[in-house]
Design a protein around this motif. Structure first.
Motif, PDB file in Angstrom:
ATOM      1  N   THR A   1      -6.139   3.107  -2.310  1.00  0.00           N
ATOM      2  CA  THR A   1      -6.105   1.350  -1.313  1.00  0.00           C
ATOM      3  C   THR A   1      -7.251   1.040  -1.491  1.00  0.00           C
TER       4      THR A   1
ATOM      5  N   ASP B   1       0.355  -1.850  -0.290  1.00  0.00           N
ATOM      6  CA  ASP B   1       0.222   0.069  -0.347  1.00  0.00           C
ATOM      7  C   ASP B   1       0.709   1.435  -0.343  1.00  0.00           C
ATOM      8  N   ASP B   2       0.505   2.028  -0.379  1.00  0.00           N
ATOM      9  CA  ASP B   2       0.955   3.826  -0.373  1.00  0.00           C
ATOM     10  C   ASP B   2       2.552   3.320  -1.124  1.00  0.00           C
TER      11      ASP B   2
HETATM   12 MG   LIG Z   1      -3.645   5.599  -0.171  1.00  0.00          MG
END
Ligand SMILES: [Mg+2]
Ligand SMILES: Nc1ncnc2c1ncn2[C@@H]1O[C@H](COP(=O)(O)O)[C@@H](O)[C@H]1O
Ligand SMILES: Nc1ncnc2c1ncn2[C@@H]1O[C@H](COP(=O)(O)O)[C@@H](O)[C@H]1O
Ligand SMILES: [Mg+2]
Lengths: 301, 301
Positions: free
Chosen positions: B174, B150-151
């Motif tokens: 996300t 994620d991210d």
């Molecule tokens: Mg995000």
């Protein structure tokens, strides 16, 4: 690389029977229903006694493409399962299937009609729109909260969670948390590891929202062995993580920890899929909140 | 605190019509189907012209509890929607409902019977079991992979992903990643932030698996303002993050970056729920893999 759930669209699809799934929307509803119904044929799917190929056609909102798909289904000897909000599209699908001898079933019409007479309101017949309501945005927030709380992170936020899961490594805390978060619950999970103290906050928050997860030691050992291998653990690390004595000792340690708070229910996850464990957790969660005579999960639309 | 999706089971449930959902399994199938059908009544649900309360009863695998629930439905003037694998349970449900004047609909029987004649195999009628197949474990792995990516985390793993999403903050990367991961795809998401160089690996991996997300600047500004407030950003940080000039400039920056690789499709997410964007992404993903005349997502059971 292949995406797991669908890698199979690379295999030979000529063998076996086909099911065409058609929706004017995303197709997730018809996919879910067909998946559940196919559960009733596991006995012959497992040994490939019957091979089934599903084909999902989503966003089908014009007659021309609908007819093309049904024609193709006829050619292939497939059956057609559809969800089409516009009653005239649904009617056309049924008629075309019947003319071309294609077995067909409407997964949206009957339930929509039942609800219409129950509410005494006509269905809109309008095209699919997932409404971006406040509830929708709360669900998105729950997902983001849950990711940030994974694996014991940010223990100072435990009081903000709706549900807190505690258990040893490989009891499925992470995927279970994620599954619940998609249903709109803010979930935190806290790993129980021998020698690592649990966060104080776990014992300070409302105990009604904490759930312990446990698993059969033999099954846990098998899962951990596979994981240790896939993570490339060295012999030494592996034995500590997945050897039987250690597994048993750690589960016993977890049992004692969880017993410190008798309000926390202990949920047995052995042999259960995440979806099943989620059903158990949510049943308990709602029962405790309502102490209803008949366990249920209620929701207002 | 209340869990978002169900907080409503604390509100007054006496107003409005009730729908009882009953399953011998988890109940997620009937919940999904009822949710989709209720989409057809949004016009009157929104303004509370008709209030609907759903009640989910899961794990109902004995006749006694089934009858209790139907009796309660009769008392409350509710309708009953059920999925019961055992044909004799399903038959009992229908009969009891009819005797007590409870509107009812079977969400599993008709599709199961259609599939049975299509395959020429009898359904097992056995109780719900989510099989813990290899595919199941691959799905769990996909979820765990996706959370770790994620991210923009671990850019060195982008080549292991099935799908890579790139877009500015608050385009839904996300929750979309998570949604896709539950379907078995390993997803990585990469934020596009002005002044922060993108990972080299993004340009080295198979471009067929990269998807850009874009959004209307006005809508993005609104979402970011709400977020900045909820995160408690100071005035200064807030303006840089959510002020219109900055938002436009950042989207333009993202557009230029994404245009560097013309193979990457740009997906417009404005006004789309995650489920809808997921349908678009997967349709493209499977089309590119197969260059099928008729876009579809295929799967073998
Ligand atoms: Mg995000
Ligand atoms: N909010 C809604 N408004 C209108 N129709 C809907 C709504 N939700 C679901 N449907 C219908 O329900 C069926 C299943 O949707 P989907 O799961 O997106 O394929 C489709 O035929 C949609 O048109
Ligand atoms: N793998 C399976 N084996 C047997 N029955 C299943 C299977 N999957 C789903 N079903 C049935 O499908 C219905 C929906 O399941 P659920 O979504 O868990 O409520 C229930 O009546 C289940 O008994
Ligand atoms: Mg974990």
């Amino acid at each position: 690389t292949l995406a797991a759930s669908d890698g199979d669209d690379d295999v030979d699809m000529t063998a076996g029977k086909s099911i065409y799934m058609v929706s004017d929307g995303t197709g997730w509803t018809v996919e879910h229903a067909v998946g559940a119904a196919l559960g009733q044929f596991e006995h012959c799917l497992v040994d490939r006694g019957c091979a089934v190929n599903t084909h999902l056609f989503s966003g089908i909102d014009d007659l021309e493409r609908l007819m093309e798909i049904i024609k193709q289904a006829a050619k292939e000897g497939a059956m057609v399962v559809y969800t089409l909000a516009d009653p005239s599209m649904a009617e056309s699908a049924k008629q075309a299937c019947n003319i071309w001898g294609v077995p067909n079933i409407d997964m949206l019409g009957p339930i929509t009609q039942s609800i219409a007479s129950h509410l005494n309101v006509s269905p809109s017949g309008g095209p699919r729109k997932y409404p971006l309501t406040d509830e929708y945005f709360r669900r998105i927030e729950a997902i983001e909260f849950t990711i940030k709380q994974d694996d014991g992170a940010l223990p100072q936020n435990l009081h903000k969670a709706d549900i807190v899961l505690a258990g040893v490594s490989r009891t499925g805390k992470t995927p279970l948390s994620i599954y619940l978060s998609q249903k709109g619950y803010k979930v935190a999970n806290v790993p129980i590891v021998m020698g690592v103290p649990l966060p104080e906050t776990l014992f300070e928050i409302d105990p009604e929202k904490v759930f312990g997860l446990t698993i059969n030691p033999l099954v846990l050992q098998t899962i951990r062995r596979a994981r240790a291998k896939s993570l490339g653990f060295s012999e030494g690390m592996r034995s500590n993580y997945s050897e039987m004595d250690h597994v048993r000792e750690e589960l016993e340690y977890a049992r004692r920890i969880l017993a410190r708070n008798p309000v926390w229910p202990i949920i047995e996850v052995t042999g259960k899929a995440i979806e099943e464990t989620a059903a158990v957790v949510l049943r308990l969660y709602h029962d405790r909140k309502h102490k209803c005579s008949m366990p249920r999960i209620s929701k207002r639309y």
